[in-house]
Each structure stands twice: as C-alpha cells, then as structure tokens.
Design a protein around this motif. Structure first.
Motif, PDB file in Angstrom:
ATOM      1  N   MET A   1      33.933  40.850  34.750  1.00  0.00           N
ATOM      2  CA  MET A   1      35.312  41.273  34.956  1.00  0.00           C
ATOM      3  C   MET A   1      35.581  42.514  34.119  1.00  0.00           C
ATOM      4  N   LYS A   2      36.340  43.457  34.672  1.00  0.00           N
ATOM      5  CA  LYS A   2      36.610  44.722  33.999  1.00  0.00           C
ATOM      6  C   LYS A   2      38.103  45.016  34.081  1.00  0.00           C
ATOM      7  N   ILE A   3      38.734  45.248  32.908  1.00  0.00           N
ATOM      8  CA  ILE A   3      40.155  45.594  32.831  1.00  0.00           C
ATOM      9  C   ILE A   3      40.273  46.872  32.015  1.00  0.00           C
ATOM     10  N   GLY A   4      41.064  47.832  32.475  1.00  0.00           N
ATOM     11  CA  GLY A   4      41.193  49.058  31.692  1.00  0.00           C
ATOM     12  C   GLY A   4      41.999  50.126  32.390  1.00  0.00           C
ATOM     13  N   LYS A   5      41.759  51.378  31.964  1.00  0.00           N
ATOM     14  CA  LYS A   5      42.527  52.514  32.483  1.00  0.00           C
ATOM     15  C   LYS A   5      41.569  53.668  32.765  1.00  0.00           C
TER      16      LYS A   5
ATOM     17  N   ARG B   1      43.550  49.122  35.799  1.00  0.00           N
ATOM     18  CA  ARG B   1      42.923  47.912  36.327  1.00  0.00           C
ATOM     19  C   ARG B   1      43.367  46.775  35.424  1.00  0.00           C
ATOM     20  N   TYR B   2      44.053  45.794  35.980  1.00  0.00           N
ATOM     21  CA  TYR B   2      44.657  44.758  35.149  1.00  0.00           C
ATOM     22  C   TYR B   2      44.696  43.443  35.909  1.00  0.00           C
ATOM     23  N   VAL B   3      45.159  42.410  35.240  1.00  0.00           N
ATOM     24  CA  VAL B   3      45.291  41.081  35.833  1.00  0.00           C
ATOM     25  C   VAL B   3      46.764  40.709  35.881  1.00  0.00           C
ATOM     26  N   THR B   4      47.194  40.146  37.010  1.00  0.00           N
ATOM     27  CA  THR B   4      48.577  39.686  37.113  1.00  0.00           C
ATOM     28  C   THR B   4      48.590  38.213  37.497  1.00  0.00           C
ATOM     29  N   SER B   5      49.648  37.527  37.132  1.00  0.00           N
ATOM     30  CA  SER B   5      49.766  36.101  37.453  1.00  0.00           C
ATOM     31  C   SER B   5      50.315  35.914  38.863  1.00  0.00           C
TER      32      SER B   5
ATOM     33  N   VAL C   1      51.679  40.265  33.335  1.00  0.00           N
ATOM     34  CA  VAL C   1      50.627  41.247  33.579  1.00  0.00           C
ATOM     35  C   VAL C   1      49.843  41.442  32.284  1.00  0.00           C
ATOM     36  N   ASP C   2      48.505  41.388  32.371  1.00  0.00           N
ATOM     37  CA  ASP C   2      47.622  41.606  31.226  1.00  0.00           C
ATOM     38  C   ASP C   2      46.876  42.915  31.450  1.00  0.00           C
TER      39      ASP C   2
ATOM     40  N   CYS D   1      46.412  45.772  40.783  1.00  0.00           N
ATOM     41  CA  CYS D   1      45.894  44.466  40.389  1.00  0.00           C
ATOM     42  C   CYS D   1      44.426  44.320  40.719  1.00  0.00           C
ATOM     43  N   VAL D   2      43.654  43.740  39.730  1.00  0.00           N
ATOM     44  CA  VAL D   2      42.239  43.462  39.965  1.00  0.00           C
ATOM     45  C   VAL D   2      42.048  42.060  40.512  1.00  0.00           C
ATOM     46  N   SER D   3      42.630  41.056  39.871  1.00  0.00           N
ATOM     47  CA  SER D   3      42.525  39.667  40.339  1.00  0.00           C
ATOM     48  C   SER D   3      43.740  38.906  39.879  1.00  0.00           C
ATOM     49  N   ASN D   4      43.907  37.738  40.446  1.00  0.00           N
ATOM     50  CA  ASN D   4      45.116  36.995  40.119  1.00  0.00           C
ATOM     51  C   ASN D   4      44.851  35.834  39.178  1.00  0.00           C
TER      52      ASN D   4
END
Length: 645
Positions: free
Chosen positions: A1-5, A13-17, A30-31, A632-635
């Motif tokens: 998994m990859k989160i960033g800017k 690129r982030y994760v949301t509920s 949002v993370d 959003c990348v994934s939920n």
C-alpha cells in the motif's frame, strides 16, 4: 500500500473511510500525508485533525510505541523532489494484509489467517485517549496511566491552573521568559515527537550543528535528530508551540526543548541533590551486597526451579514437544500478542490443540507475572476459567500451555458487524452467565480469594460451544480471608473497564471486578465498546448512554440492532439493570457477584434501582467542518496490539 503526494502533479494518494459499514460512499475520515514542515501522516475528520502519526524517525512514525520490526511487513518512507510517500510491503506473500480506515475513524491493520479463513486484527494506529490530537495543548505531555493524563513539560506550568484537573486544551506556558542567546535546552526521551507542521529539517547536519542553529534563531523552540538509525543523523527544528506530545517508554528519538538558563540551573541543582542521594545509597548497597551475594547466586541457580515449587500442581512440558507442536514457533501459528509476549497455536502428538503463551525478552511483564499466573491457575478449576495444561521452563524459555479456544475471544465477535450477527441473544445471555459464574468462583468459591484486576472482553475466551472462559491472571491478586481492599501505586489494567477507585486512587477489591463485569454486560447487550462509543445527541461513553436510556424508560434501545430473533424483553432489561448496578460510581453501592449471579438467573425478582455510573462525564466533542475533495486510493481499515488467545 502506498500513501503520499506527487510533488510534480500535486495529486494526493490517501485513504478515506466509508460512510458506514454498509454504505461505501466517502465518509468523514481521511488519512493522508501532510507536507507542511517535515511530512507526517494526519487523520482528518472533515477538516479537523483527530490523529497524527508524528514525524518519521527512520524506523517508524513516532506515534508507534516500539521501533522493533514486525514479523509480516516492512515500512518505507520516501521524501524526494518528485514525491513524498509512505508504504509497506509484505515479507511473506502467503500472508496477505490490508489496512482499513473504519467509518468511526479507527485505522486497522489486518492479516489473513489461512487456517481459520478469516482476517485477524494485528495492529491499530490509535492506542488510547492520548492519541487524540493535541489533547493536552501546547507544551504539555500525555500519559494514559496518569489521572488526569496531561501534565506540563519540565520548565513549564499550566496556562490556567484552575482548569488543569479537567480541561487541558490551553496547555502550558513557560515558567521563565526566554532570553534568546542565554537560553539552553532540556532533554526529553521516551516520547512521541511533537506535531511537525511548523518545522524545518536537514538530512546531512549532525546533532551539535542542529543545536547551534536552533540556539542562533530566537524563534526555534526545540530540535532533534531527524533519523535515529546508526546513532542518529540529520536535524529537525521546531518553530512555535510544541503540541501533541505523549509518553512512550520505548521510543529512541530524544527531543531538546528550549528553556531559559535559570531553568537549566534548577535542573542541575536537582541532579546534584540526586547524585548525593545516589552516592549514599551506593555505599549502603555495597555493604549489603556482600551479605546478599550468596542469596542472589542461589536465586539465579533456582530461576527455573523457583517456579516449580510445592504450591504448583501442574505437569511440565519439555521444549522439544512444544517446539514441535508449534512448528518451531512459526509466525504462521501466532494467534495473538499481549504484554506477556506472543501466543502460538499448537497441536500435541495426541491431537489436542493448545495455546502456548511464550514470555518474550522484550515483554512488559516478567517472571513475577508468569509465576503469579501459574500459582493461581494451578489451584483453580472451574468450567468458566481457561484451563492451564502445564508449563515449559527449560533454559531461558518460560511458557504457559493452555487449552486451545477455537472461537478466540469475546471481543472478536461482539464488536465486529460481520461476526456478531450470528451471535443470538441466547448465546449472549449464556456468555454473560458464564462470566458471572466464573468470577463468583474466583471471589467466593475457590481455594483462594482472587481479584482478577484486568477483566475485559479480550480476556474472555470462547470454546467450540461458545462457552465463556476467563483468562489472563498475570495481574490477579490473592486476598486473605479478612482482607477487603488492596492499594497499589502501580495501576495496571485496561481503561474503559477499570473502576473509578482503581483508576484514580489505585484501590482494588472484589467490587473493582464487579465494575468490570458490569461494563462487559452492557457491551454484550449493545455490541459496542464502552470507550469508543459515540452518539449524535451527547458525548457520554456507553455507561453514560445506558444510564440516560434507563432514566428515560428507553433501556431496550440499548440492544444491539443486529439482534432480530425473538427474545425475552424482561431478560434483556434485567441484564441492563444488573450491568448498571455493577458500574455504579461508589464501590459500596455495587452488588457482590453472588447477587449478580442470583439476579441474572431468576425471573420476577425485585432489583434495586441503579444509581449514577462511574465516569458519568461528557467527553469533549471533536469539532467538524466541511470536508475537502481528495483522490482516494482505497476505502479499507485500523493499527492495535493483540491480546493473548
């Protein structure tokens, strides 16, 4: 998994509920990676920050209580001119893992257990109330084991002392005004490094140059290593107030906070006084140490045998048998992780399933807790207590061998929407009765009078027939026949289940356990956790919500909405009433376990009306405003240390 800017395109690129467990529309949380100052992970509820990972220290985010590598995956945090991102990769592709940001804002890490064909909670990011962003305000530090949990850093004092028992949002101020070039720095270790949005960093400077740069700038309030690996490197400077600090005993990154020179003098005087006291103690210790040498040597020789005394009535397992049963303590057989160490599933040559609780050298508990658990459980026999089959004490190994519980623990079922649905009211009531009978046995009917001190849903295990069994006696205490109450300066347990007198004053008794089972009963009825409970109309915990419903004559609204099958309303109401009687604020108002078992098992009885529960205080609500659109990348998912199974 990859989160960033992506710094080239500006995309996040982030994760949301999800909006809810049944609605995949974007939710409130949002993370993402925040690139202001030194980058960190921030969890937003709409536009309000509710959790910060803290800066990356080369090994982990500083919100993590440990920098030790995990069994299953590796972390990586990359900052360059093209992008900023955080990712993790599996060490073993045969054990899938996923991260979920739940609708309530909890970030969970789950691993797939092939043998049980289910996802197992491995870690959770938010550990406790101290992880609420900036809970204690500027220049304050949070310690979840204190009450209140907030306190000022050395050299600082509460901004408004009259509010320091309840509201710490305004934080602390300096006792002495800074003088710029005459200032110095106080060192703080074992903490979560402050919010880094107002910071500056350099990857090549050393710590001494970092200190000089901070001292030369009157607006610089603190400095630290950027990377803790290989003795430390780089420079991280803070400008402005320091917020979102908490204690972590295992964090290796030190923080140096700017204070006036006079505050350093006070610290030096305290250190000199402490040195005099220590030297005096050393002289006295030297004299006594010679006399104690033979005793210490003897105890070392008997380290293993000191547990194998006449008070213990347990068989000993040899190390070869346990190693073979757990496939050489394979990571694939890990079914839990607690303060004691990892717990492994195993199969004996006879075919019997076992759970092996192995003392880790990094364990927060130790030989005394191990001995305590062996001595207690070896003397206890009850159908609602987990059965200790034996122990293994070879060489440096210290292990407890339990019967294997195929249905894991109670919290595994009642707090998970997908698992609790099949748990009918009949099952829940039988589990409630089983826990109550087991606790009555500990308090009244066993050979010893036992106070458990850590009763919670994690420590209620379920066998193949969903019978409840109380486990984990490492913190239990034995009371004499005439003893009513004990007191400790070292309060250990789980917030949300602790009674007020134990959490605040360290006092424990049978009534402390009664409070804990009251919380469990209300959680079983509602299917919700006490500490994580949220309601739109108020900010009470689950106990407060149950009390409000009871006083309004709406107690049945507390029932878990997934309970659809026919049930006895009077039985449900009786359980709620008994639960509220158990969690009353004053210990003397709470019933004994004999009364609890009698009331639960008999219809038509007249029960006392419960009084106000403990901790009936509304929590501060988290401000929420309009959300901003993100990519959003994934939920999915959350991060928590597992309890032993």
């Amino acid at each position: 998994m990859k989160i960033g800017k992506d710094l080239v395109t500006g995309l996040d690129r982030y994760v949301t509920s999800w909006k809810s467990t049944d609605d995949p529309a974007p939710g409130e949380y949002v993370d993402l990676v925040d690139s202001h100052g030194y980058p960190q992970m921030l969890l937003f509820r709409n536009s309000s920050i509710v959790f910060s990972s803290g800066p990356w220290n080369g090994l982990a985010f500083t919100s993590s209580p440990s920098n030790k590598p995990t069994l299953y995956y590796t972390f990586e945090y990359v900052i360059n001119q093209q992008e900023i991102f955080y990712k993790y990769e599996l060490k073993n592709d045969s054990m899938p893992t996923r991260v979920v940001l739940k609708p309530d804002g909890v970030i969970e890490q789950l691993i797939w257990i092939e043998k049980s064909h289910s996802w197992l909670l491995y870690l959770t990011a938010q550990l406790d109330n101290c992880d609420r962003f900036a809970l204690c305000g500027p220049y304050a530090i949070c310690n979840i084991n204190n009450s209140p949990p907030c306190d000022c850093l050395r050299g600082f004092e509460p901004r408004y002392p009259q509010d320091s028992t309840a509201d710490w949002s305004t934080g602390c101020v300096r006792r002495t005004t800074l003088e710029c070039n005459q200032d110095g720095f106080l060192e703080f270790s074992g903490i979560k490094i402050p919010d880094s949005r107002n910071s500056w960093y350099n990857e090549t400077m050393n710590l001494e140059d970092c200190k000089k740069m901070c001292l030369a700038d009157c607006n610089c309030t603190a400095y630290s290593d950027l990377d803790v690996r290989n003795g430390g490197s780089g420079c991280l400077l803070w400008f402005g107030e320091l917020i979102d600090i908490r204690e972590f005993s295992q964090n290796d990154q030190n923080l140096y906070v700017r204070v006036a020179a006079s505050e350093l003098d006070k610290t030096r005087r305290r250190k000199r006084l402490a040195l005099i006291v220590v030297m005096s103690a050393v002289v006295a210790t030297f004299i006594l140490s010679f006399l104690a040498w033979f005793s210490i040597k003897r105890r070392k020789r008997r380290r293993g045998s000191e547990i194998q005394n006449d008070d213990i009535e347990l068989p000993l397992f040899d190390l070869v048998t346990v190693t073979s049963a757990t496939e050489n303590f394979s990571s694939a057989n890990v079914i839990g992780e607690g303060g004691f160490g990892p717990v492994y599933k195993g199969i004996l040559p006879s075919g019997q399933g076992i759970a092996v609780k192995r003392l880790s050298k990094y364990s927060g508990q130790g030989i005394q807790e191990l001995k305590n658990e062996i001595v207690l459980i070896s003397k206890l026999q009850h159908r609602n207590l987990v059965k200790l089959l034996g122990c293994c004490l070879e060489g440096e190994e210290r292990m407890l061998i339990y019967e294997f519980m195929p249905n894991a623990s109670l919290d595994y079922f009642i707090f998970d929407p997908s698992r609790k649905a099949p748990l009918a009211w009949k099952n829940r009531f039988e589990i409630t009765m089983g826990i109550s009978r087991g606790l009555l046995y500990l308090h009244q009917d066993s050979r010893l009078r036992i106070i458990h001190r850590d009763l919670k849903t994690n420590n209620i295990l379920l066998d193949s027939d969903m019978n409840a069994k109380i486990s984990d006696f490492g913190l239990a205490k034995v009371f004499g026949a005439d003893q009513v109450e004990g007191k400790t300066k070292r309060v250990i347990g789980t917030y949300g289940y602790m009674s007020p007198e134990y959490a605040v004053d360290g006092k424990y008794s049978v009534k402390s356990d009664v409070f804990s089972i009251g919380v469990i009963i209300l959680e079983i009825v509602s299917g919700k956790r006490n500490r994580k409970f949220r309601h739109l109309d108020h900010h009470h915990n689950l106990l407060g919500h149950a009390w409000l419903l009871w006083t309004e004559g709406k107690a049945l609204e507390l029932m878990d909405e997934c309970l659809k099958e026919p049930f006895s309303e009077s039985q449900v109401l009786r359980c709620i009433q008994v639960g509220l009687l158990c969690v009353q604020k004053l210990p003397e108002d709470r019933p004994t376990m004999a009364s609890v078992v009698f009331w639960l098992g008999n219809e038509g009885l007249f029960l006392p009306q419960p009084k106000q529960p403990g901790f009936f205080i509304e929590r501060n609500s988290m401000e929420s405003t309009e959300s901003t659109d993100k990519v959003c990348v994934s939920n999915s998912a959350s991060i928590t240390v597992l309890e032993p199974r």
